[in-house]
Write a protein that holds these residues in place. Structure first.
Motif, short mmCIF file in Angstrom:
data_model
loop_
_atom_site.label_atom_id
_atom_site.label_comp_id
_atom_site.label_asym_id
_atom_site.label_seq_id
_atom_site.Cartn_x
_atom_site.Cartn_y
_atom_site.Cartn_z
N TYR A 182 48.87 36.25 25.01
CA TYR A 182 48.25 36.08 26.34
C TYR A 182 47.44 34.79 26.37
O TYR A 182 47.57 33.97 27.29
CB TYR A 182 47.36 37.28 26.68
CG TYR A 182 46.56 37.07 27.96
CD1 TYR A 182 47.09 37.43 29.19
CD2 TYR A 182 45.30 36.47 27.93
CE1 TYR A 182 46.38 37.20 30.36
CE2 TYR A 182 44.59 36.23 29.09
CZ TYR A 182 45.13 36.61 30.31
OH TYR A 182 44.43 36.36 31.47
N TRP A 183 46.59 34.58 25.35
CA TRP A 183 45.71 33.39 25.33
C TRP A 183 46.49 32.12 25.02
O TRP A 183 46.21 31.05 25.55
CB TRP A 183 44.55 33.61 24.36
CG TRP A 183 43.59 34.61 24.94
CD1 TRP A 183 43.46 35.91 24.56
CD2 TRP A 183 42.73 34.42 26.07
NE1 TRP A 183 42.53 36.55 25.37
CE2 TRP A 183 42.07 35.65 26.31
CE3 TRP A 183 42.43 33.33 26.91
CZ2 TRP A 183 41.14 35.82 27.34
CZ3 TRP A 183 41.51 33.50 27.94
CH2 TRP A 183 40.87 34.74 28.14
N ARG A 227 48.13 31.36 28.26
CA ARG A 227 47.14 30.87 29.24
C ARG A 227 46.74 29.43 28.92
O ARG A 227 46.61 28.59 29.82
CB ARG A 227 45.92 31.81 29.23
CG ARG A 227 44.99 31.57 30.38
CD ARG A 227 44.06 32.75 30.60
NE ARG A 227 43.03 32.39 31.57
CZ ARG A 227 42.21 33.24 32.16
NH1 ARG A 227 42.29 34.53 31.87
NH2 ARG A 227 41.32 32.84 33.02
N TRP A 231 46.29 42.80 29.40
CA TRP A 231 45.45 41.61 29.23
C TRP A 231 45.23 40.90 30.58
O TRP A 231 44.14 40.40 30.85
CB TRP A 231 46.08 40.64 28.22
CG TRP A 231 46.68 41.35 27.04
CD1 TRP A 231 48.00 41.31 26.65
CD2 TRP A 231 46.03 42.21 26.10
NE1 TRP A 231 48.19 42.09 25.53
CE2 TRP A 231 47.00 42.65 25.16
CE3 TRP A 231 44.71 42.66 25.95
CZ2 TRP A 231 46.70 43.51 24.11
CZ3 TRP A 231 44.41 43.52 24.89
CH2 TRP A 231 45.39 43.93 23.99
#
Ligand SMILES: [Zn+2]
Ligand SMILES: [Zn+2]
Length: 294
Positions: free
Chosen positions: A105-106, A109, A220
């Motif tokens: 997810y990060w 992102r 998330w």
């Protein structure tokens, strides 16, 4: 090297056997999708399909063996500074996949909000058509870089290959989601990364930009405020179109744009931002402010 791989050799064998099956399933469903589009005379952009397949062949067949070695060596070096060792079994593999999904997810992102990473990830988003072959459209440099986001797993004691296999499982899960044939799936779209959820992620519509970064779980996105349901027809591609289906140009175009902004930058802060600022940032010398690309 062999002693380093010994703890994960059963997992590796399993993955190797399964990845051949997965590749064949992907090939079969892709042929069915192309056949259906041809049969039903759907407005498919075959030049984009050819570009996706061309990029995928270089990425998966030519470069993947090298990028895997770079990722493994990079994480193995980091592992030498960690005193922790997590055993490999079914339970820890499930935990590893959950952690890899969180880091994905990060990672994802960052790929959308930091221009250096957007430079390669924009390749995946620049297709103006959306079908299963978009899963193959991954920048040639991507796998040489993205392993750095999984360093925390190795620091807390996961074997480097255990971490990379967990990440690969997150990637394998996503092979079915790039399509317009599967509609909305009700509550599943809120829990999992589905075809509908991921169509939103690929949208250039203002409400869809920078949404649904999740790999497997949408948890998330709900937690960090980036979830968006599919509520209007998706417009695919970048807000600043690339107007090419040449695989080499597709891979280079955003880095050329970054280089141009670096040259136009007049201060060291601007040069820093041209590399690590958000993708929509432009140097002061550029009067026209372009909207952010998805
Ligand atoms: Zn993305
Ligand atoms: Zn995608």
């Amino acid at each position: 090297m062999n002693s380093l791989l010994a703890p994960v050799s059963p997992l590796l064998t399993l993955l190797q056997q399964n990845s051949e099956v997965i590749a064949l399933i992907f090939l079969a469903i892709t042929i069915v999708e192309i056949g259906l589009d041809f049969w039903l005379r759907k407005n498919r952009q075959y030049a984009e399909t050819a570009a996706n397949i061309g990029i995928g062949i270089v990425h998966d067949l030519l470069l993947s063996p090298f990028s895997s070695i770079v990722a493994f060596i990079g994480l193995a070096i980091v592992a030498t500074i960690s005193p922790l060792h997590i055993p490999i079994n079914l339970g820890t593999t499930i935990v590893a996949v959950a952690i890899a999904d969180f880091l994905y997810y990060w990672n994802h992102r960052a790929e959308h909000r930091i221009r250096f990473f957007w430079g390669y990830h924009s390749v995946h988003h620049s297709s103006t058509d959306y079908n299963l072959t978009v899963a193959l459209r991954l920048a040639w440099v991507e796998d040489f870089i993205l392993w750095i986001f999984y360093i925390p797993m190795v620091l807390v004691g996961f074997h480097p290959l255990h971490a990379l296999i967990a990440l690969q499982i997150v990637g394998i899960y996503q092979i079915w989601i790039h399509n317009q044939k599967i509609g909305r799936l009700g509550f599943l779209d809120r829990i999992l990364n589905t075809a509908s959820t991921h169509r939103v992620h690929h949208g250039a519509n203002p409400i869809y930009i920078d949404k649904n970064y999740g790999g497997i779980l949408m948890l998330w996105d709900h937690l960090f405020g980036t979830y968006q349901a599919e509520t209007e027809k998706v417009i695919y591609g970048l807000t600043e179109p690339i107007n090419t289906t040449n695989p080499i140009k597709i891979n280079l175009i955003e880095y050329i744009r970054i280089g141009r902004d670096w040259q136009r930058s007049v201060t060291s802060k601007e040069r820093f931002l041209s590399l690590f600022g958000p993708p929509e940032w432009k140097p002061s010398a550029v009067s026209k402010q372009l909207p952010h690309q998805p």
